[in-house]
Design a protein around this motif. Structure first.
Motif, PDB file in Angstrom:
ATOM      1  N   ARG A   1       0.808  -1.221   0.000  1.00 33.78           N
ATOM      2  CA  ARG A   1       0.000   0.000   0.000  1.00 33.78           C
ATOM      3  C   ARG A   1       0.840   1.270   0.000  1.00 33.78           C
ATOM      4  O   ARG A   1       0.297   2.370   0.046  1.00 33.78           O
ATOM      5  N   ASN A   2       2.157   1.106  -0.069  1.00 34.67           N
ATOM      6  CA  ASN A   2       3.093   2.205  -0.307  1.00 34.67           C
ATOM      7  C   ASN A   2       2.954   3.366   0.689  1.00 34.67           C
ATOM      8  O   ASN A   2       2.966   4.538   0.314  1.00 34.67           O
ATOM      9  N   HIS A   3       2.837   3.039   1.961  1.00 33.18           N
ATOM     10  CA  HIS A   3       2.822   4.063   2.998  1.00 33.18           C
ATOM     11  C   HIS A   3       4.187   4.126   3.685  1.00 33.18           C
ATOM     12  O   HIS A   3       5.029   3.236   3.533  1.00 33.18           O
ATOM     13  N   SER A   4       4.386   5.162   4.467  1.00 33.28           N
ATOM     14  CA  SER A   4       5.677   5.374   5.127  1.00 33.28           C
ATOM     15  C   SER A   4       5.762   4.566   6.416  1.00 33.28           C
ATOM     16  O   SER A   4       4.739   4.117   6.951  1.00 33.28           O
ATOM     17  N   PRO A   5       6.981   4.395   6.953  1.00 37.19           N
ATOM     18  CA  PRO A   5       7.125   3.721   8.252  1.00 37.19           C
ATOM     19  C   PRO A   5       6.378   4.427   9.379  1.00 37.19           C
ATOM     20  O   PRO A   5       6.002   3.790  10.367  1.00 37.19           O
ATOM     21  N   ILE A   6       6.172   5.739   9.251  1.00 41.15           N
ATOM     22  CA  ILE A   6       5.414   6.457  10.276  1.00 41.15           C
ATOM     23  C   ILE A   6       3.982   5.938  10.342  1.00 41.15           C
ATOM     24  O   ILE A   6       3.403   5.761  11.422  1.00 41.15           O
ATOM     25  N   VAL A   7       3.393   5.680   9.170  1.00 43.49           N
ATOM     26  CA  VAL A   7       2.035   5.142   9.121  1.00 43.49           C
ATOM     27  C   VAL A   7       1.998   3.752   9.745  1.00 43.49           C
ATOM     28  O   VAL A   7       1.094   3.426  10.523  1.00 43.49           O
ATOM     29  N   ALA A   8       3.006   2.926   9.411  1.00 50.70           N
ATOM     30  CA  ALA A   8       3.075   1.592  10.004  1.00 50.70           C
ATOM     31  C   ALA A   8       3.189   1.673  11.516  1.00 50.70           C
ATOM     32  O   ALA A   8       2.517   0.931  12.251  1.00 50.70           O
ATOM     33  N   GLY A   9       4.016   2.590  11.999  1.00 50.03           N
ATOM     34  CA  GLY A   9       4.155   2.760  13.445  1.00 50.03           C
ATOM     35  C   GLY A   9       2.869   3.214  14.103  1.00 50.03           C
ATOM     36  O   GLY A   9       2.545   2.780  15.216  1.00 50.03           O
ATOM     37  N   THR A  10       2.100   4.054  13.408  1.00 47.81           N
ATOM     38  CA  THR A  10       0.822   4.517  13.949  1.00 47.81           C
ATOM     39  C   THR A  10      -0.162   3.365  14.084  1.00 47.81           C
ATOM     40  O   THR A  10      -0.872   3.243  15.092  1.00 47.81           O
ATOM     41  N   VAL A  11      -0.217   2.507  13.066  1.00 48.36           N
ATOM     42  CA  VAL A  11      -1.123   1.358  13.112  1.00 48.36           C
ATOM     43  C   VAL A  11      -0.762   0.432  14.270  1.00 48.36           C
ATOM     44  O   VAL A  11      -1.630  -0.029  15.018  1.00 48.36           O
ATOM     45  N   PHE A  12       0.535   0.183  14.444  1.00 47.20           N
ATOM     46  CA  PHE A  12       0.960  -0.721  15.507  1.00 47.20           C
ATOM     47  C   PHE A  12       0.725  -0.128  16.893  1.00 47.20           C
ATOM     48  O   PHE A  12       0.294  -0.804  17.822  1.00 47.20           O
ATOM     49  N   SER A  13       1.005   1.161  17.052  1.00 49.43           N
ATOM     50  CA  SER A  13       0.915   1.767  18.377  1.00 49.43           C
ATOM     51  C   SER A  13      -0.523   2.033  18.798  1.00 49.43           C
ATOM     52  O   SER A  13      -0.779   2.262  19.986  1.00 49.43           O
ATOM     53  N   ALA A  14      -1.476   1.990  17.855  1.00 46.79           N
ATOM     54  CA  ALA A  14      -2.876   2.264  18.192  1.00 46.79           C
ATOM     55  C   ALA A  14      -3.389   1.273  19.230  1.00 46.79           C
ATOM     56  O   ALA A  14      -4.107   1.650  20.168  1.00 46.79           O
ATOM     57  N   LEU A  15      -3.028  -0.007  19.091  1.00 45.97           N
ATOM     58  CA  LEU A  15      -3.471  -1.017  20.048  1.00 45.97           C
ATOM     59  C   LEU A  15      -2.885  -0.734  21.429  1.00 45.97           C
ATOM     60  O   LEU A  15      -3.598  -0.781  22.434  1.00 45.97           O
ATOM     61  N   CYS A  16      -1.595  -0.441  21.478  1.00 46.47           N
ATOM     62  CA  CYS A  16      -0.941  -0.204  22.775  1.00 46.47           C
ATOM     63  C   CYS A  16      -1.513   1.020  23.461  1.00 46.47           C
ATOM     64  O   CYS A  16      -1.677   1.039  24.690  1.00 46.47           O
ATOM     65  N   LEU A  17      -1.824   2.052  22.676  1.00 44.49           N
ATOM     66  CA  LEU A  17      -2.373   3.273  23.256  1.00 44.49           C
ATOM     67  C   LEU A  17      -3.747   3.035  23.878  1.00 44.49           C
ATOM     68  O   LEU A  17      -4.006   3.429  25.022  1.00 44.49           O
ATOM     69  N   SER A  18      -4.620   2.355  23.123  1.00 43.10           N
ATOM     70  CA  SER A  18      -5.957   2.083  23.661  1.00 43.10           C
ATOM     71  C   SER A  18      -5.893   1.105  24.827  1.00 43.10           C
ATOM     72  O   SER A  18      -6.658   1.216  25.795  1.00 43.10           O
ATOM     73  N   LEU A  19      -4.958   0.136  24.765  1.00 44.74           N
ATOM     74  CA  LEU A  19      -4.790  -0.809  25.867  1.00 44.74           C
ATOM     75  C   LEU A  19      -4.338  -0.085  27.130  1.00 44.74           C
ATOM     76  O   LEU A  19      -4.831  -0.374  28.234  1.00 44.74           O
ATOM     77  N   PHE A  20      -3.426   0.855  26.979  1.00 42.90           N
ATOM     78  CA  PHE A  20      -2.914   1.598  28.134  1.00 42.90           C
ATOM     79  C   PHE A  20      -4.044   2.344  28.845  1.00 42.90           C
ATOM     80  O   PHE A  20      -4.198   2.263  30.065  1.00 42.90           O
ATOM     81  N   PHE A  21      -4.854   3.072  28.079  1.00 42.01           N
ATOM     82  CA  PHE A  21      -5.911   3.870  28.699  1.00 42.01           C
ATOM     83  C   PHE A  21      -7.046   2.986  29.231  1.00 42.01           C
ATOM     84  O   PHE A  21      -7.680   3.331  30.240  1.00 42.01           O
ATOM     85  N   THR A  22      -7.294   1.854  28.566  1.00 38.37           N
ATOM     86  CA  THR A  22      -8.329   0.944  29.063  1.00 38.37           C
ATOM     87  C   THR A  22      -7.901   0.308  30.383  1.00 38.37           C
ATOM     88  O   THR A  22      -8.697   0.190  31.321  1.00 38.37           O
ATOM     89  N   LEU A  23      -6.637  -0.080  30.484  1.00 43.18           N
ATOM     90  CA  LEU A  23      -6.124  -0.625  31.738  1.00 43.18           C
ATOM     91  C   LEU A  23      -6.097   0.441  32.819  1.00 43.18           C
ATOM     92  O   LEU A  23      -6.347   0.163  33.996  1.00 43.18           O
ATOM     93  N   LEU A  24      -5.809   1.675  32.416  1.00 45.61           N
ATOM     94  CA  LEU A  24      -5.802   2.768  33.375  1.00 45.61           C
ATOM     95  C   LEU A  24      -7.189   2.982  33.975  1.00 45.61           C
ATOM     96  O   LEU A  24      -7.326   3.327  35.151  1.00 45.61           O
TER      97      LEU A  24
END
Length: 238
Positions: free
Chosen positions: A43-66
């Protein structure tokens, strides 16, 4: 004889909770073996986009656990499991939306957020199921959780890569969701045993260990995530 039956039920509840923790964290590891290729190469996106997709789960998990102390009072264990099933199915459906590349990335981020919420709603609850099964064996509960999480980190990448290479994009995501939903149903059924054994297991008057258990485990999850930052940083571009 009744004591033996009760012990067997506690072992089953404990095992189902451990397997659920393993299965749910597959959402964290399985997609990492192929999503980067899907985002960067196909899909020819940048590594920043890939990092955003991966970190979305961790971010929501962090706030849900909080927020878990609050959600634990608002939602029963069965409600949390039911919501987890619904979010898991919806998150998988979003991955397969027939959209242009930009919209697909947005849907993928939403899907990862839903997966993080699903994990966060039930992770502490499954720990509670484990501690109720063996309330006087905190070391056993903690070790089982750590082993389950570690085995998921070890096996998830290989499983995702193998299924992706052998069967295509749909296979690892569908396999993970089917496993999560099946084990959540098993955990839902186990709650009836757990409620029936609460008096016998003497968990109505929690000890100081049990009171401190949840915040300690939430803190340990955060520490493990911080320690593994090197691994997660590399995933977005390797």
């Amino acid at each position: 004889q009744s004591h033996q039956i009760s012990f067997c039920k506690r072992v089953i509840v404990f095992s189902v909770a451990v397997l659920n923790i393993f299965a749910q964290y597959l959402y964290f590891t399985v997609p990492m073996s192929f999503l980067a290729n899907e985002i960067l190469e196909k899909r020819n996106h940048s590594p920043i986009v890939a990092g955003t997709v991966f970190s979305a789960l961790c971010l929501s998990l962090f706030f849900t656990l909080l927020a878990s102390p609050k959600t634990s009072t608002l939602l029963s264990l069965r409600h949390a499991i039911s919501i987890c099933i619904g979010l898991s199915i919806l998150s998988t459906i979003l991955y397969f939306a027939k959209l242009d590349d930009t919209s697909w990335v947005i849907y993928s981020v939403i899907s990862r957020i839903l997966q993080g919420i699903a994990i966060g709603l039930t992770d502490v609850r499954f720990l509670d199921m484990m501690s109720q099964s063996f309330p006087d064996k905190l070391a056993l509960v903690t070790s089982a959780y750590e082993l389950s999480f570690s085995f998921c980190m070890m096996a998830g990448y290989e499983l995702g890569g193998y299924l992706y290479e052998r069967f295509g994009f749909w296979a690892p995501l569908n396999t993970t969701t089917i496993l999560v939903v099946a084990l959540c149903v098993a955990a839902y059924l186990c709650t009836f045993w757990l409620n029936g054994n609460q008096n016998e297991a003497a968990v109505d008057t929690p000890s100081l260990r049990q009171i401190l258990y949840t915040p300690i485990m939430v803190l340990s999850i955060f520490v493990m995530g911080t320690i593994s930052i090197t691994d997660s940083v590399a995933v977005s571009f390797l």
